[in-house]
Enzyme design. Structure first.
Site, PDB file in Angstrom:
ATOM      1  N   LYS A 198      69.887 129.415  27.490  1.00  0.00           N
ATOM      2  CA  LYS A 198      70.102 127.952  28.038  1.00  0.00           C
ATOM      3  C   LYS A 198      69.065 127.573  28.894  1.00  0.00           C
ATOM      4  CE  LYS A 198      71.002 129.168  32.360  1.00  0.00           C
ATOM      5  NZ  LYS A 198      69.973 128.827  33.548  1.00  0.00           N
ATOM      6  N   PRO A 243      63.937 136.613  27.035  1.00  0.00           N
ATOM      7  CA  PRO A 243      63.432 137.343  28.248  1.00  0.00           C
ATOM      8  C   PRO A 243      64.172 137.486  29.546  1.00  0.00           C
ATOM      9  CG  PRO A 243      61.803 135.618  27.421  1.00  0.00           C
ATOM     10  CD  PRO A 243      63.234 135.393  26.910  1.00  0.00           C
ATOM     11  N   SER A 244      63.896 138.342  29.979  1.00  0.00           N
ATOM     12  CA  SER A 244      64.674 138.929  31.491  1.00  0.00           C
ATOM     13  C   SER A 244      64.134 138.253  32.766  1.00  0.00           C
ATOM     14  CB  SER A 244      64.734 140.286  31.731  1.00  0.00           C
ATOM     15  OG  SER A 244      65.468 140.837  30.699  1.00  0.00           O
ATOM     16  N   ALA A 251      64.143 135.352  33.920  1.00  0.00           N
ATOM     17  CA  ALA A 251      63.206 134.081  33.129  1.00  0.00           C
ATOM     18  C   ALA A 251      64.276 132.709  33.466  1.00  0.00           C
ATOM     19  CB  ALA A 251      63.398 134.190  31.653  1.00  0.00           C
ATOM     20  N   GLY A 252      65.511 132.848  33.880  1.00  0.00           N
ATOM     21  CA  GLY A 252      66.409 131.567  34.132  1.00  0.00           C
ATOM     22  C   GLY A 252      66.791 131.112  32.982  1.00  0.00           C
ATOM     23  N   LEU A 253      66.977 131.900  31.868  1.00  0.00           N
ATOM     24  CA  LEU A 253      67.537 131.367  30.518  1.00  0.00           C
ATOM     25  C   LEU A 253      68.818 131.964  30.291  1.00  0.00           C
ATOM     26  CD1 LEU A 253      64.138 132.010  28.489  1.00  0.00           C
ATOM     27  CD2 LEU A 253      64.953 129.771  29.480  1.00  0.00           C
ATOM     28  N   GLY A 254      69.366 132.708  31.290  1.00  0.00           N
ATOM     29  CA  GLY A 254      70.766 133.057  31.203  1.00  0.00           C
ATOM     30  C   GLY A 254      70.894 134.178  29.913  1.00  0.00           C
ATOM     31  N   GLY A 313      71.371 137.622  30.272  1.00  0.00           N
ATOM     32  CA  GLY A 313      72.366 138.562  30.539  1.00  0.00           C
ATOM     33  C   GLY A 313      73.684 137.781  30.444  1.00  0.00           C
ATOM     34  N   SER A 314      74.028 136.605  30.940  1.00  0.00           N
ATOM     35  CA  SER A 314      75.223 135.874  31.026  1.00  0.00           C
ATOM     36  C   SER A 314      75.897 135.435  29.622  1.00  0.00           C
ATOM     37  CB  SER A 314      74.960 134.692  31.763  1.00  0.00           C
ATOM     38  OG  SER A 314      74.785 134.928  33.214  1.00  0.00           O
ATOM     39  N   ASP A 335      77.069 132.259  35.731  1.00  0.00           N
ATOM     40  CA  ASP A 335      76.777 131.393  34.540  1.00  0.00           C
ATOM     41  C   ASP A 335      77.486 131.764  33.272  1.00  0.00           C
ATOM     42  OD1 ASP A 335      74.847 130.154  35.842  1.00  0.00           O
ATOM     43  OD2 ASP A 335      73.236 131.241  35.073  1.00  0.00           O
TER      44      ASP A 335
END
Length: 294
Positions: free
Chosen positions: A15, A101-102, A104-107, A109-110, A143
């Site tokens: 996201k 990517p980790s 990264a603010g892209l969620g 893991g969530s 998230d």
């Protein structure tokens, strides 16, 4: 002997945050937020195998820097689902191929957690309806409820309020993720807590802009509270933002979530040229082209 019962392949997408307002820390130590989150077509792959015998969860991951023991968010998801549903724990294997990517603010893991939770619910006969599943997801991470709906939404509170919004943007998105550093969520919130002044996004206008598909107007209303804090404390992020602005003048770059990824909206006509400039003049970054999933 393990006898395979069911195999599933699922794609858990990332996201972006189209604006993020963070408010002062509450007495419980957490912050309330207000954000528009939009799913994008960059996905991790999960091969999930359920076995007929009882047991535990086993994770293999393509990214060796990600823990595959109880520290992995998939373990937390597994544990909470079986505790709440009172189902007997079956042996489950997950082979996780990371493309998101980790730090990264892209969620990433969530998203893994949200899609795994939905799969568990489906596999065991839809124990929970969507609203109940969102409440369960909230126990996994703030998230995660967003990924239960997985549509453009205004997310509020501590992630527990997810209200769908209409998104008619047609532009592509270029993600810029630095390869040699990331930003931890903890670092981002600590930096925010030290800010003396915060500029907030106007989400009423952003929602209107998304509905109209008006990217130009949208860009003028986006702000990210966490980015404002990070730019005060993180030299790497500050240098990256300066580089992006100098390499592609006239474009606006926005941080997603707590970073370290930046993104920019591009038309089909300008996409190739801007991608080339970024790849040529910005060192040690991964460039990914994607779109929102509407």
């Amino acid at each position: 002997m393990r006898i395979s019962l069911n195999k599933y392949k699922i794609f858990s997408n990332a996201k972006i945050n189209i604006g993020l307002n963070v408010f002062q820390k509450e007495s419980d130590g957490y912050h309330n937020i207000d954000s528009i989150m939009a799913p994008i077509d960059l996905s991790d792959e999960m091969d999930v195998t359920f076995y007929s015998d009882l047991g535990d969860l086993k994770i293999e991951c393509s990214d060796k820097s990600i823990p595959t023991d109880e520290r992995n968010i998939l373990y937390k998801t597994y544990k909470i689902f079986f505790e709440e549903s009172k189902k007997e724990k079956e042996k489950i294997d997950i082979i996780l191929k990371k493309n998101i990517p980790s730090e990264a603010g892209l969620g990433g893991g969530s998203s893994n957690a949200g899609f795994f939770l939905k799969l568990l619910n489906k596999h065991y006969g839809n124990v929970y309806n969507e609203k109940e599943l969102e409440k369960l997801a909230m126990r996994v991470g703030s998230d995660v409820p967003f990924f239960i709906k997985n549509k453009t939404a205004r997310v509020g509170g501590k992630g527990n309020r997810v209200d769908l919004v209409e998104n008619n943007l047609k532009d592509s998105i270029i993600l810029i993720k630095p390869l040699d550093f990331g930003v931890s969520t903890k670092e981002a919130y600590e930096s925010f807590d030290n800010l003396k002044e915060v500029k907030y996004a106007d989400f009423d206008k952003i929602i209107k802009n998304l509905k109209e598909g008006n990217r130009i107007a949208l860009e003028s209303n986006i702000e990210n509270s966490l980015e404002q804090g990070i730019l005060e404390t993180d030299t790497n992020i500050k240098m990256l933002k300066m580089t992006l602005n100098s390499v592609v003048s006239g474009k606006k770059f926005f941080m997603s979530g707590s970073g370290s990824t930046y993104y920019t909206f591009v038309t089909e006509l300008e996409k190739s040229q801007i991608e080339t400039r970024l790849k040529t003049f910005v060192d040690n970054v991964k460039i990914i082209i994607c779109k929102t999933i509407n």
